[in-house]
Design a protein around this motif. Sequence first.
Motif, PDB file in Angstrom:
ATOM      1  N   TYR A  29       0.696  -1.293   0.065  1.00 28.05           N
ATOM      2  CA  TYR A  29       0.093   0.041  -0.152  1.00 28.05           C
ATOM      3  C   TYR A  29       0.936   1.185   0.111  1.00 28.05           C
ATOM      4  O   TYR A  29       0.743   2.130  -0.632  1.00 28.05           O
ATOM      5  N   LEU A  30       1.895   1.194   0.886  1.00 24.68           N
ATOM      6  CA  LEU A  30       2.722   2.343   1.159  1.00 24.68           C
ATOM      7  C   LEU A  30       3.451   2.580  -0.469  1.00 24.68           C
ATOM      8  O   LEU A  30       3.764   3.738  -0.737  1.00 24.68           O
ATOM      9  N   LYS A  31       4.033   1.488  -0.757  1.00 27.07           N
ATOM     10  CA  LYS A  31       4.539   1.551  -2.257  1.00 27.07           C
ATOM     11  C   LYS A  31       3.996   2.130  -3.338  1.00 27.07           C
ATOM     12  O   LYS A  31       4.238   3.055  -3.994  1.00 27.07           O
ATOM     13  N   ILE A  32       2.585   1.560  -3.340  1.00 18.07           N
ATOM     14  CA  ILE A  32       1.626   2.431  -4.219  1.00 18.07           C
ATOM     15  C   ILE A  32       1.364   3.813  -4.129  1.00 18.07           C
ATOM     16  O   ILE A  32       1.419   4.802  -4.944  1.00 18.07           O
ATOM     17  N   LYS A  33       1.424   4.353  -2.908  1.00 19.32           N
ATOM     18  CA  LYS A  33       0.883   5.458  -2.373  1.00 19.32           C
ATOM     19  C   LYS A  33       2.103   6.494  -2.706  1.00 19.32           C
ATOM     20  O   LYS A  33       2.062   7.617  -3.276  1.00 19.32           O
ATOM     21  N   LYS A  34       3.372   5.855  -2.674  1.00 19.48           N
ATOM     22  CA  LYS A  34       4.662   6.736  -2.710  1.00 19.48           C
ATOM     23  C   LYS A  34       4.937   6.949  -4.218  1.00 19.48           C
ATOM     24  O   LYS A  34       5.260   7.885  -4.643  1.00 19.48           O
ATOM     25  N   LYS A  35       4.707   5.961  -4.840  1.00 21.30           N
ATOM     26  CA  LYS A  35       4.633   5.997  -6.493  1.00 21.30           C
ATOM     27  C   LYS A  35       3.850   7.058  -7.217  1.00 21.30           C
ATOM     28  O   LYS A  35       4.186   7.812  -7.731  1.00 21.30           O
TER      29      LYS A  35
END
Length: 77
Positions: A29-35
């Motif tokens: 989830y955090l990876k998607i949000k950071k991208k």
Amino acid sequence: METRISHIENKLDDRMGSHPTLVKVWREYLKIKKKKFENDLTQCEKMLDEIEQIEDPSLEQLLLLQYIANMVSTNTT
């Protein structure tokens, strides 16, 4: 903000042994949000580079453009 993200990621690492499923879900989830956030920053930088070449639109114009963009992106016909 980077420090906060790093702190959370470190805490997630600490919980990997006891709660691997939750940690994996949150990491993804955090990876998607950071991208997405990086993409938004890039778009903002592009706008800032080009801002002098356009007039400032009204709020109504921006809302209309957003409405049209949403209609085009969800049109399946």
